[in-house]
Design a protein around this motif. Structure first.
Motif, PDB file in Angstrom:
ATOM      1  N   GLU A 125      10.211   6.675   5.497  1.00 50.24           N
ATOM      2  CA  GLU A 125      11.643   6.973   5.497  1.00 50.24           C
ATOM      3  C   GLU A 125      12.549   5.769   5.291  1.00 50.24           C
ATOM      4  OE1 GLU A 125      12.403   9.178   9.045  1.00 50.24           O
ATOM      5  OE2 GLU A 125      11.314  10.935   8.314  1.00 50.24           O
ATOM      6  N   CYS A 126      12.151   4.614   5.751  1.00 44.27           N
ATOM      7  CA  CYS A 126      13.045   3.462   5.618  1.00 44.27           C
ATOM      8  C   CYS A 126      12.831   2.708   4.312  1.00 44.27           C
ATOM      9  CB  CYS A 126      12.907   2.521   6.814  1.00 44.27           C
ATOM     10  SG  CYS A 126      11.453   1.452   6.766  1.00 44.27           S
ATOM     11  N   GLY A 127      11.885   3.177   3.520  1.00 49.71           N
ATOM     12  CA  GLY A 127      11.668   2.561   2.222  1.00 49.71           C
ATOM     13  C   GLY A 127      10.992   1.208   2.276  1.00 49.71           C
ATOM     14  N   GLY A 128      10.424   0.883   3.402  1.00 56.75           N
ATOM     15  CA  GLY A 128       9.692  -0.373   3.511  1.00 56.75           C
ATOM     16  C   GLY A 128      10.422  -1.459   4.262  1.00 56.75           C
ATOM     17  N   CYS A 129      11.457  -1.077   5.004  1.00 58.21           N
ATOM     18  CA  CYS A 129      12.271  -2.055   5.746  1.00 58.21           C
ATOM     19  C   CYS A 129      11.751  -2.343   7.153  1.00 58.21           C
ATOM     20  CB  CYS A 129      13.706  -1.575   5.831  1.00 58.21           C
ATOM     21  SG  CYS A 129      14.498  -1.463   4.223  1.00 58.21           S
ATOM     22  N   LEU A 130      10.601  -1.810   7.467  1.00 65.68           N
ATOM     23  CA  LEU A 130       9.996  -2.049   8.777  1.00 65.68           C
ATOM     24  C   LEU A 130      10.871  -1.534   9.922  1.00 65.68           C
ATOM     25  CD1 LEU A 130       7.449  -3.163  10.085  1.00 65.68           C
ATOM     26  CD2 LEU A 130       8.469  -5.438  10.057  1.00 65.68           C
ATOM     27  N   SER A 131      11.398  -0.343   9.711  1.00 65.17           N
ATOM     28  CA  SER A 131      12.239   0.211  10.770  1.00 65.17           C
ATOM     29  C   SER A 131      11.972   1.693  11.039  1.00 65.17           C
ATOM     30  CB  SER A 131      13.721   0.020  10.427  1.00 65.17           C
ATOM     31  OG  SER A 131      14.045   0.656   9.220  1.00 65.17           O
ATOM     32  N   CYS A 132      10.828   2.235  10.561  1.00 67.11           N
ATOM     33  CA  CYS A 132      10.616   3.664  10.795  1.00 67.11           C
ATOM     34  C   CYS A 132       9.211   4.012  11.303  1.00 67.11           C
ATOM     35  CB  CYS A 132      10.917   4.468   9.532  1.00 67.11           C
ATOM     36  SG  CYS A 132       9.681   4.312   8.235  1.00 67.11           S
ATOM     37  N   ALA A 133       8.209   3.286  10.880  1.00 67.73           N
ATOM     38  CA  ALA A 133       6.804   3.552  11.252  1.00 67.73           C
ATOM     39  C   ALA A 133       6.269   4.857  10.672  1.00 67.73           C
ATOM     40  CB  ALA A 133       6.603   3.505  12.759  1.00 67.73           C
ATOM     41  N   THR A 134       6.934   5.412   9.658  1.00 63.21           N
ATOM     42  CA  THR A 134       6.422   6.641   9.047  1.00 63.21           C
ATOM     43  C   THR A 134       5.582   6.356   7.799  1.00 63.21           C
ATOM     44  OG1 THR A 134       8.454   7.012   7.782  1.00 63.21           O
ATOM     45  CG2 THR A 134       8.294   8.072   9.947  1.00 63.21           C
ATOM     46  N   CYS A 135       5.156   5.130   7.672  1.00 59.30           N
ATOM     47  CA  CYS A 135       4.180   4.757   6.635  1.00 59.30           C
ATOM     48  C   CYS A 135       2.868   4.362   7.310  1.00 59.30           C
ATOM     49  CB  CYS A 135       4.710   3.605   5.791  1.00 59.30           C
ATOM     50  SG  CYS A 135       4.996   2.102   6.760  1.00 59.30           S
ATOM     51  N   HIS A 136       2.708   4.857   8.508  1.00 61.70           N
ATOM     52  CA  HIS A 136       1.546   4.508   9.344  1.00 61.70           C
ATOM     53  C   HIS A 136       0.242   5.055   8.763  1.00 61.70           C
ATOM     54  CE1 HIS A 136      -0.877   5.808  13.077  1.00 61.70           C
ATOM     55  NE2 HIS A 136      -1.131   4.540  12.861  1.00 61.70           N
ATOM     56  N   ARG A 168      -1.932   0.304  10.857  1.00 58.63           N
ATOM     57  CA  ARG A 168      -1.052  -0.603  10.121  1.00 58.63           C
ATOM     58  C   ARG A 168       0.103   0.197   9.553  1.00 58.63           C
ATOM     59  NH1 ARG A 168      -3.012  -5.742   8.642  1.00 58.63           N
ATOM     60  NH2 ARG A 168      -0.838  -6.038   7.979  1.00 58.63           N
ATOM     61  N   LEU A 169       1.167  -0.520   9.260  1.00 62.26           N
ATOM     62  CA  LEU A 169       2.271   0.074   8.519  1.00 62.26           C
ATOM     63  C   LEU A 169       2.053  -0.316   7.064  1.00 62.26           C
ATOM     64  CD1 LEU A 169       5.214  -0.589  10.971  1.00 62.26           C
ATOM     65  CD2 LEU A 169       3.784   1.459  10.727  1.00 62.26           C
ATOM     66  N   THR A 170       1.843   0.684   6.237  1.00 60.30           N
ATOM     67  CA  THR A 170       1.384   0.399   4.872  1.00 60.30           C
ATOM     68  C   THR A 170       2.428  -0.309   4.021  1.00 60.30           C
ATOM     69  OG1 THR A 170       1.997   2.641   4.176  1.00 60.30           O
ATOM     70  CG2 THR A 170      -0.306   2.270   4.865  1.00 60.30           C
ATOM     71  N   LEU A 208       0.839  -1.203   0.000  1.00 60.46           N
ATOM     72  CA  LEU A 208       0.000   0.000   0.000  1.00 60.46           C
ATOM     73  C   LEU A 208       0.869   1.247   0.000  1.00 60.46           C
ATOM     74  CD1 LEU A 208      -2.805  -0.863   2.592  1.00 60.46           C
ATOM     75  CD2 LEU A 208      -2.955  -0.898   0.088  1.00 60.46           C
ATOM     76  N   MET A 209       1.976   1.193   0.711  1.00 61.43           N
ATOM     77  CA  MET A 209       2.894   2.335   0.756  1.00 61.43           C
ATOM     78  C   MET A 209       3.390   2.674  -0.641  1.00 61.43           C
ATOM     79  SD  MET A 209       6.456   2.898   0.597  1.00 61.43           S
ATOM     80  CE  MET A 209       7.433   1.643   1.381  1.00 61.43           C
ATOM     81  N   LYS A 210       3.831   1.688  -1.383  1.00 66.69           N
ATOM     82  CA  LYS A 210       4.353   1.935  -2.727  1.00 66.69           C
ATOM     83  C   LYS A 210       3.264   2.498  -3.638  1.00 66.69           C
ATOM     84  CE  LYS A 210       6.645  -0.264  -6.653  1.00 66.69           C
ATOM     85  NZ  LYS A 210       7.141  -1.523  -7.233  1.00 66.69           N
TER      86      LYS A 210
HETATM   87 FE1  FES Z   1       9.438   2.314   7.238  1.00 65.17          FE
HETATM   88 FE2  FES Z   1       7.106   1.193   6.562  1.00 65.17          FE
HETATM   89  S1  FES Z   1       8.328   2.543   5.379  1.00 65.17           S
HETATM   90  S2  FES Z   1       8.245   0.943   8.386  1.00 65.17           S
END
Ligand code: FES
Length: 106
Positions: free
Chosen positions: A39-50, A83-85, A24-26
């Motif tokens: 910010e982390c590009g989808g690596c599950l380390s930022c939570a800014t795709c909330h 959710r984290l998208t 969903l983020m992409k």
């Molecule tokens: Fe960083 Fe989803 S983009 S956790």
């Protein structure tokens, strides 16, 4: 493919045709939607795709992993439907899904 509706915190609705296998983020970023910094590009380390899954859809999409549940607690104003998208992968079954974007990721 699934048509996803993103609703920004202002109430603006944006419909996106998302490809199966994309997150969903992409799909949101590719459509220029504001509200996800990812910010982390989808690596599950930022939570800014909330974002918040519409209540009607919470039980209709795959449940979060334990790792996502840990990280989503780091999101601003996390709620039970948070959710984290980057971790929600699009499938045909998500056609009609509604996602609410938070006012801020910080
Ligand atoms: Fe960083 Fe989803 S983009 S956790």
């Amino acid at each position: 493919m699934a048509r996803i509706t993103f609703i920004e915190h202002t109430g603006k609705r944006i419909e996106v045709d998302a490809e199966n296998g994309d997150s969903l983020m992409k799909a949101a970023l590719a459509s220029g939607i504001d509200g996800l910094t990812a910010e982390c590009g989808g690596c599950l380390s930022c939570a800014t795709c909330h974002a918040y899954v519409d209540e009607e859809w919470v039980d209709r999409i795959p449940a979060p992993s334990d790792e996502e549940l840990v990280m989503v607690d780091c999101a601003v104003d996390a709620r039970p439907n948070s959710r984290l998208t980057c971790q929600v992968i699009v499938s045909d079954a998500m056609d009609g899904l509604v996602i609410h974007l938070p006012a801020s990721q910080y």
